[in-house]
Design a protein around this motif. Structure first.
Motif, PDB file in Angstrom:
ATOM      1  N   VAL A  49       2.151   7.855   1.944  1.00  0.00           N
ATOM      2  CA  VAL A  49       1.913   6.696   2.898  1.00  0.00           C
ATOM      3  C   VAL A  49       2.933   5.479   2.726  1.00  0.00           C
ATOM      4  N   THR A  50       3.705   5.254   3.921  1.00  0.00           N
ATOM      5  CA  THR A  50       4.719   4.352   3.635  1.00  0.00           C
ATOM      6  C   THR A  50       4.260   3.229   4.734  1.00  0.00           C
ATOM      7  N   VAL A  51       4.086   2.114   4.440  1.00  0.00           N
ATOM      8  CA  VAL A  51       4.094   0.795   5.425  1.00  0.00           C
ATOM      9  C   VAL A  51       5.221   0.097   5.477  1.00  0.00           C
ATOM     10  N   SER A  52       5.905   0.219   6.570  1.00  0.00           N
ATOM     11  CA  SER A  52       7.035  -0.571   6.633  1.00  0.00           C
ATOM     12  C   SER A  52       7.493  -0.997   8.378  1.00  0.00           C
ATOM     13  N   SER A  53       7.922  -1.968   8.492  1.00  0.00           N
ATOM     14  CA  SER A  53       8.380  -2.389   9.725  1.00  0.00           C
ATOM     15  C   SER A  53       9.798  -1.926  10.079  1.00  0.00           C
TER      16      SER A  53
ATOM     17  N   ASP B 173       0.926  -1.187   0.109  1.00  0.00           N
ATOM     18  CA  ASP B 173      -0.050   0.122   0.008  1.00  0.00           C
ATOM     19  C   ASP B 173       1.016   1.231   0.009  1.00  0.00           C
ATOM     20  N   THR B 174       2.077   1.017   0.012  1.00  0.00           N
ATOM     21  CA  THR B 174       2.983   2.221   0.159  1.00  0.00           C
ATOM     22  C   THR B 174       2.780   2.970  -1.264  1.00  0.00           C
ATOM     23  N   ALA B 175       2.563   4.349  -1.244  1.00  0.00           N
ATOM     24  CA  ALA B 175       2.285   5.042  -2.385  1.00  0.00           C
ATOM     25  C   ALA B 175       2.229   6.527  -1.857  1.00  0.00           C
TER      26      ALA B 175
END
Length: 117
Positions: free
Chosen positions: A113-117, A90-92
């Motif tokens: 939006v950045t989705v990361s651990s 979903d990162t975009a």
């Protein structure tokens, strides 16, 4: 002049949630179809969700169904995108789009939006 300003993006861990906002000026969001798009690096911009003017019917891309919710607050002239169960894919950059009845198209500048651990 119509202006759209997105906000609410950021860094979130997988499985987390974010709520994006698209504040409009120069146009009343309840009278137009509103859309959220996103564009990931190296990819084309894609439709995420849309909401109609009359009745507020919503539509989602298949990969977002059940996770994302588009809504509208007429009093605040703002459209939202609630995103749950976020995934790294979903990162975009997420963009808000307004289409007038005359066919004019307006875009916001986007929110990352950045989705990361």
């Amino acid at each position: 002049q119509v202006q759209l300003v997105e906000s609410g993006g950021g860094l979130v861990q997988p499985g987390g949630s974010l709520r994006l906002s698209c504040a409009a000026s120069g146009a009343i969001v309840s009278t137009y179809a509103m859309n959220w798009y996103r564009q990931a690096p190296g990819k084309e911009r894609e439709l995420v969700a849309s909401i109609t003017s009359a009745g507020g019917s919503t539509n989602y891309a298949d990969s977002m169904k059940g996770r994302f919710t588009i809504s509208r607050d007429n009093a605040k002239n703002t459209v939202y995108l609630q995103m749950n169960s976020l995934k790294p894919e979903d990162t975009a950059v997420y963009y808000c789009k307004l289409v007038t009845t005359a066919g004019y198209v307006y875009w916001g500048r986007g929110t990352q939006v950045t989705v990361s651990s």
